[in-house]
Design a protein around this motif. Structure first.
Motif, mmCIF file in Angstrom:
data_model
loop_
_atom_site.group_PDB
_atom_site.id
_atom_site.type_symbol
_atom_site.label_atom_id
_atom_site.label_comp_id
_atom_site.label_asym_id
_atom_site.label_seq_id
_atom_site.Cartn_x
_atom_site.Cartn_y
_atom_site.Cartn_z
ATOM 1 N N ALA A 162 0.774 -1.325 -0.078
ATOM 2 C CA ALA A 162 0.124 -0.064 -0.098
ATOM 3 C C ALA A 162 0.799 1.276 -0.144
ATOM 4 O O ALA A 162 0.590 2.101 -0.586
ATOM 5 N N VAL A 163 1.819 1.220 0.904
ATOM 6 C CA VAL A 163 2.717 2.623 0.932
ATOM 7 C C VAL A 163 3.631 2.619 -0.448
ATOM 8 O O VAL A 163 3.728 3.831 -0.932
ATOM 9 N N THR A 164 3.876 1.522 -1.069
ATOM 10 C CA THR A 164 4.716 1.518 -2.164
ATOM 11 C C THR A 164 3.972 1.984 -3.464
ATOM 12 O O THR A 164 4.268 2.741 -3.967
ATOM 13 N N ALA A 165 2.651 1.387 -3.576
ATOM 14 C CA ALA A 165 1.824 1.918 -4.638
ATOM 15 C C ALA A 165 1.598 3.236 -4.276
ATOM 16 O O ALA A 165 1.543 4.164 -5.471
ATOM 17 N N ASN A 166 1.232 3.877 -3.343
ATOM 18 C CA ASN A 166 1.111 5.260 -3.159
ATOM 19 C C ASN A 166 2.261 6.221 -3.492
ATOM 20 O O ASN A 166 1.882 7.262 -4.351
ATOM 21 N N LEU A 167 3.644 5.659 -3.194
ATOM 22 C CA LEU A 167 4.756 6.590 -3.489
ATOM 23 C C LEU A 167 4.648 6.744 -5.114
ATOM 24 O O LEU A 167 5.226 7.574 -5.686
ATOM 25 N N LEU A 168 4.496 5.178 -5.584
ATOM 26 C CA LEU A 168 4.675 5.355 -7.007
ATOM 27 C C LEU A 168 3.771 6.072 -7.866
ATOM 28 O O LEU A 168 4.027 7.024 -8.702
ATOM 29 N N LEU A 169 2.427 6.135 -7.553
ATOM 30 C CA LEU A 169 1.432 7.005 -7.956
ATOM 31 C C LEU A 169 1.756 8.310 -7.610
ATOM 32 O O LEU A 169 1.545 9.402 -8.375
ATOM 33 N N ALA A 170 2.281 8.785 -6.445
ATOM 34 C CA ALA A 170 2.521 10.204 -6.287
ATOM 35 C C ALA A 170 3.570 10.759 -7.082
ATOM 36 O O ALA A 170 3.720 11.797 -7.340
ATOM 37 N N ALA A 171 4.534 10.022 -7.460
ATOM 38 C CA ALA A 171 5.895 10.183 -8.270
ATOM 39 C C ALA A 171 5.025 10.433 -9.991
ATOM 40 O O ALA A 171 5.249 11.510 -10.572
ATOM 41 N N ALA A 172 4.023 9.706 -10.279
ATOM 42 C CA ALA A 172 3.548 9.895 -11.486
ATOM 43 C C ALA A 172 2.612 11.104 -11.439
ATOM 44 O O ALA A 172 2.750 11.967 -12.442
ATOM 45 N N GLU A 173 1.735 11.214 -10.540
ATOM 46 C CA GLU A 173 0.923 12.587 -10.351
ATOM 47 C C GLU A 173 1.758 13.789 -10.274
ATOM 48 O O GLU A 173 1.114 14.867 -11.003
ATOM 49 N N GLY A 174 2.818 13.682 -9.764
ATOM 50 C CA GLY A 174 3.687 14.808 -9.603
ATOM 51 C C GLY A 174 4.306 15.182 -10.804
ATOM 52 O O GLY A 174 4.278 16.480 -11.171
#
Length: 196
Positions: free
Chosen positions: A152-164
């Protein structure tokens, strides 16, 4: 006759996406959209009961396009790391090729619009994050790969990088493509994704 209606609907949605791209930061009016399409406002409303429904039509297009491709990636690529990279690259490439629609995804074009549209965008990104979380969980069972943090934490980090990167694209007035530098950045993210 119904084919003509679908064609006109698509024409309206394409014009809306074009206007969102051509007028970064600008507000779209139905009068302006009608001019762009070359029809009366009444004609627009025959195809869509409201401007919110027009935006929703674009959001549906994003949903169908992105998730059909994600499903294809999951079926055709057995490796979890490759799946993750391809899904994130898909998101970045899709937004780069559809700048107007990207304004919707960042919420930039939704100021003063129906709150339900923001919820639809939130649901879209929640689905992407859930898909990433699931594939990271599956990586442990299928490939013996465990994420460094929880899935869950890893998926959130990856999505945050893409959204950024997507937000930077919109903020730059579409001058800084979201894929710019991604090939160099992905290995940095990937290196910390799974435990040794």
């Amino acid at each position: 006759m119904s084919e003509q209606k679908v064609s006109r609907k698509d024409q309206i949605l394409q014009a809306l996406a074009h206007m969102l791209e051509a007028e970064p930061g600008g507000r779209i009016t139905t009068a302006g959209l009608a001019r762009e399409v070359g029809v009366s406002e009444a004609a627009l409303y025959r195809h869509f009961p409201s401007k919110a429904k027009m935006f929703e039509g674009l959001i549906n297009f994003v949903d169908e396009t992105v998730f059909s491709r994600i499903n294809r990636i999951l079926q055709e690529t057995p490796d979890a790391l490759a799946q993750t990279e391809q899904i994130l690259t898909l998101l970045l490439t899709f937004t780069e090729r559809n700048p107007g629609i990207t304004r919707l995804l960042t919420g930039d074009a939704l100021a003063g619009e129906n709150e339900r549209l923001r919820q639809r965008i939130e649901q879209f990104f929640d689905r992407v994050e859930s898909q990433l979380k699931q594939l990271l969980r599956d990586a442990e069972f299928k490939q013996g790969l465990r994420t460094s943090a929880t899935p869950a934490v890893t998926a959130n980090l990856l999505l945050a990088a893409a959204e950024g990167r997507i937000a930077q694209f919109v903020r730059s007035g579409f001058r800084q493509p979201p894929t710019q530098g991604w090939q160099e950045q992905w290995p940095l993210l990937a290196a910390g994704l799974f435990r040794d």
